[in-house]
Design a protein around this motif. Structure first.
Motif, mmCIF file in Angstrom:
data_model
loop_
_atom_site.group_PDB
_atom_site.id
_atom_site.type_symbol
_atom_site.label_atom_id
_atom_site.label_comp_id
_atom_site.label_asym_id
_atom_site.label_seq_id
_atom_site.Cartn_x
_atom_site.Cartn_y
_atom_site.Cartn_z
ATOM 1 N N LEU A 48 -1.375 2.118 -9.598
ATOM 2 C CA LEU A 48 -2.085 2.245 -8.328
ATOM 3 C C LEU A 48 -3.582 2.055 -8.522
ATOM 4 N N SER A 49 -4.239 1.592 -7.470
ATOM 5 C CA SER A 49 -5.702 1.536 -7.448
ATOM 6 C C SER A 49 -6.172 1.913 -6.053
ATOM 7 N N ARG A 50 -7.286 2.623 -5.976
ATOM 8 C CA ARG A 50 -7.792 3.080 -4.684
ATOM 9 C C ARG A 50 -8.289 1.913 -3.846
ATOM 10 N N TYR B 211 -3.780 3.656 -1.368
ATOM 11 C CA TYR B 211 -3.736 3.031 -2.694
ATOM 12 C C TYR B 211 -3.016 1.686 -2.603
ATOM 13 N N GLY C 107 -6.846 -0.011 -11.788
ATOM 14 C CA GLY C 107 -6.111 1.183 -11.401
ATOM 15 C C GLY C 107 -5.693 2.080 -12.550
ATOM 16 N N THR D 209 0.826 -1.203 0.000
ATOM 17 C CA THR D 209 0.000 0.000 0.000
ATOM 18 C C THR D 209 0.862 1.255 0.000
ATOM 19 N N THR E 290 -9.066 11.808 -6.894
ATOM 20 C CA THR E 290 -7.688 11.330 -6.969
ATOM 21 C C THR E 290 -6.870 12.324 -7.769
#
Length: 358
Positions: A101-103, A87, A212, A79, A119
């Motif tokens: 990245l992905s939330r 993320y 992401g 993370t 974002t």
């Protein structure tokens, strides 16, 4: 106060120079063990991540705080926090300097979240890649009617009910901004998914959000870290500023202030040495005077003329005899033994001139 002797002064100055070297070579916080900085960061699918990133096997002192990652040892998920948003890091490409990245705030494989922040990556270190596209998520909407196609709508669970929402790819202009939705914010996603997302609608939205987006990064301290390359096998670390790590200790790399300190010590060294030399000369002068002999300079042309007692000594030296029990050679003998003071017979310089062998 009794003046320092030559040996004592030399010892003092050597100790002072050694102290300067040690204090100039290492930061004040006494970081004594940085052995883990030669390890690479590995967590789940991410492997062999090096400087400037830290986390897992790489302690925080191995890189800038902005590049700190966290590895969850339970599920091996890496993370990254940016502007208070969490993320998940799914890819790190250190050649192109990009992160995927992905939330993490979306839950239940749905575009549902308790956070409502857009974002944004817009500083000198992190910026959104050009292969991304924005979508806008709307929450708590009522009476959507024919404003939105059904395939773009979704529902999120709230206490005792379901909350209706929808998304729009690209520019959200043309839609009412207030009065019919509780909130809205933007999230980037991969541009390559845009046509498929618009075709399939919300059934693909959760997957697209999990995949992401790409973020470019730039290490603002990379130029400073390049100075470490002159040391073989050196790692670059960080302690309020870049540091060079040799094996598991800080490399002796002086900072900008060391030159000034070295200059100051040099001045002190020269001053002390001149003082010692003057003291030695005064002691020799006092010794000669205590024996009833005048103080004269060896280079004076009237040296022997001005001192009758020493003139007799010169006569004895020329004849070749003994003086105070020590064999004295005449000038002619010395000239013959040294082959007229041939430079090839020089041994070095003594306290009273050149020393020859013969």
């Amino acid at each position: 106060m009794r003046p320092l002797g030559t040996a004592a002064a030399t010892s003092f100055l050597a100790t002072l120079l050694l102290f300067l070297h040690l204090t100039a070579s290492f930061p004040s916080n006494d970081m004594s063990n940085l052995s883990n900085c030669n390890h690479n960061l590995s967590c789940g699918s991410l492997t062999d991540i090096t400087h400037p990133f830290t986390g897992a096997q790489r302690p925080p002192d191995c890189g800038p705080q902005e590049f700190q990652l966290t590895c969850n040892i339970v599920d091996s998920v890496t993370t990254f926090m940016f502007k208070s948003l969490p993320y998940q890091v799914t890819r790190v490409n250190q050649t192109s300097q990009t992160l995927r990245l992905s939330r993490l705030d979306f839950y239940d494989d749905l575009p549902c979240t308790h956070l409502s922040s857009s974002t944004t990556f817009d500083n000198d270190i992190f910026s959104l890649g050009s292969n991304n596209k924005n979508l806008t998520l709307f929450y708590g909407c009522k009476n959507l009617g024919g404003f939105v196609e059904e395939k773009f709508k979704f529902s999120c669970p709230v206490p005792g009910d379901l909350e209706e929402g929808f998304f729009k790819v690209g520019d959200p202009s043309g839609l009412p901004s207030t009065g019919w939705c509780r909130t809205s914010f933007q999230v980037p996603f991969l541009r390559s998914k845009a046509h498929q997302l618009e075709a399939e609608g919300s059934s693909l939205l959760g997957e697209v959000l999990r995949e992401g987006f790409d973020v470019r990064y730039s290490d603002p301290y990379s130029a400073d870290c390049q100075t470490c390359s002159k040391h073989s096998g050196t790692q670059c670390g960080f302690d309020a500023k870049p540091i060079c790590i040799c094996n598991d200790l800080l490399c002796p790399v002086p900072g900008p202030g060391v030159s000034l300190a070295s200059g100051a010590v040099l001045v002190i060294f020269v001053g002390c040495w001149i003082t010692v030399v003057k003291q030695v000369k005064k002691r020799k002068s006092a010794l000669v005077q205590s024996q009833g002999l005048p103080v004269v300079t060896p280079t004076s042309t009237n040296f022997f003329r001005a001192t009758p007692s020493l003139a007799n000594l010169k006569s004895d030296l020329d004849k070749g005899s003994t003086y105070l029990g020590v064999r004295v050679f005449s000038y002619n003998e010395l000239e013959e033994a040294t082959n007229c003071f041939d430079s090839s017979k020089e041994l070095g310089d003594g306290g009273f001139g050149t020393v020859y062998y013969g």
